[in-house]
Design a protein around this motif. Structure first.
Motif, PDB file in Angstrom:
ATOM      1  N   LYS A   1      -1.320   6.356  -1.836  1.00 41.14           N
ATOM      2  CA  LYS A   1      -2.552   6.755  -1.135  1.00 41.14           C
ATOM      3  C   LYS A   1      -3.650   7.125  -2.124  1.00 41.14           C
ATOM      4  N   ASN A   2      -4.856   6.698  -1.783  1.00 45.91           N
ATOM      5  CA  ASN A   2      -6.043   7.032  -2.582  1.00 45.91           C
ATOM      6  C   ASN A   2      -5.960   6.548  -4.035  1.00 45.91           C
TER       7      ASN A   2
ATOM      8  N   ASN B   1      -1.543   0.433  -5.858  1.00 45.36           N
ATOM      9  CA  ASN B   1      -1.171  -0.546  -4.835  1.00 45.36           C
ATOM     10  C   ASN B   1      -1.309  -1.946  -5.419  1.00 45.36           C
TER      11      ASN B   1
ATOM     12  N   GLN C   1       0.851  -1.199   0.000  1.00 52.85           N
ATOM     13  CA  GLN C   1       0.000   0.000   0.000  1.00 52.85           C
ATOM     14  C   GLN C   1       0.885   1.248   0.000  1.00 52.85           C
TER      15      GLN C   1
END
Length: 259
Positions: A22-23, A54, A19
């Protein structure tokens, strides 16, 4: 990517989840009938970097570093059941925006997931998946079983699956070579797929004809395109990785731009 075991409704599955963006959506990679996380090599992370998404790669039950399957016996609906497991895994990990990349059995599971859970899937890359059983596929499975019996394939697979190897080979070959599986067909659910679809297939695929591709792209309800690669077999992402990376990245970027 560091790996860990996750409990998904009693199934203990090995995952690697990165991950870093982000977003951004998560690319979920679904391996083939003898595959696992490790056998994807660096392809998932390369694609993730290329599109700044991700990455989630996991071993289905009985494969790789996941726990063993309770039995080698499979129902005709085993891939439909795997789509449900994937949906539950995404719930556990709280992932709500995914683009699926599935190879062979994994490609079929990706199509089923997109049909059953359309709200969860933003795009599908299906590589060498199947939507019905062909004599050509049965021949390919028979040939693979013969290779397993007559070469060092058991030792090579055991490097990745350990003492689960024999059971997973049995699980795969027995269902595909059974009379009852000849009628298996998921064409009736393809109309429920509304996410954009890219179907990748090698022209020399040993397990399926181009009918699998044509009949899929013509029956889904979302935007669909095909990428047929000459002189390539069942694993384009290994045989011509640069070509598949470039095509997949372009497809994913087109999805991200349109959102």
């Amino acid at each position: 990517m560091e790996g860990r075991i996750v409990d998904v409704k009693g199934q203990k599955l090995y995952i690697e989840y990165n991950q870093v963006f982000k977003n951004r959506p998560t690319l979920v990679f679904l391996h083939d009938s003898l595959g696992c996380t490790q056998l994807w090599r660096d392809f998932p992370s390369e694609l993730g970097k290329a599109v700044q998404c991700n990455v989630l790669v996991y071993d289905r039950l009985g494969y790789g570093k996941s726990f063993p399957m309770p039995t080698h016996e499979r129902k005709n609906s085993y891939m439909e059941a795997e789509a449900d497991v994937l949906n539950d895994l995404l719930d556990v990990l709280k992932i709500d925006k995914v683009i699926l990349f599935g190879h062979s059995d994994g490609g079929t599971i990706a199509l089923i997931m997109a049909a059953k859970y359309p709200g969860s899937v933003n795009g599908v890359i299906c590589e060498a998946g199947h939507i019905f059983v062909e004599d050509f596929t049965i021949k390919g499975v028979k040939d693979a079983l013969e290779t397993y019996k007559t070469t060092n394939l058991p030792e090579r697979l055991a490097k990745y699956h350990g003492d689960k190897t024999e059971m997973l080979v049995k699980a795969w070959t027995e269902i595909w070579l059974s009379d009852r599986f000849k009628t298996w067909n998921i064409e009736q659910i393809l109309k429920n797929i509304t996410a954009p679809l890219l179907f990748i297939q090698g022209e020399n695929d040993e397990y399926g004809t181009l009918d699998q591709v044509e009949r899929t792209v013509s029956q889904v309800n979302g935007k669909a395109e095909k990428f047929i690669i000459p002189n390539v077999g069942h694993t384009p992402h290994k045989e011509v990785p640069g070509m598949v990376l470039e095509k997949a990245a372009g497809f994913i970027n087109s999805i991200l731009k349109s959102e």
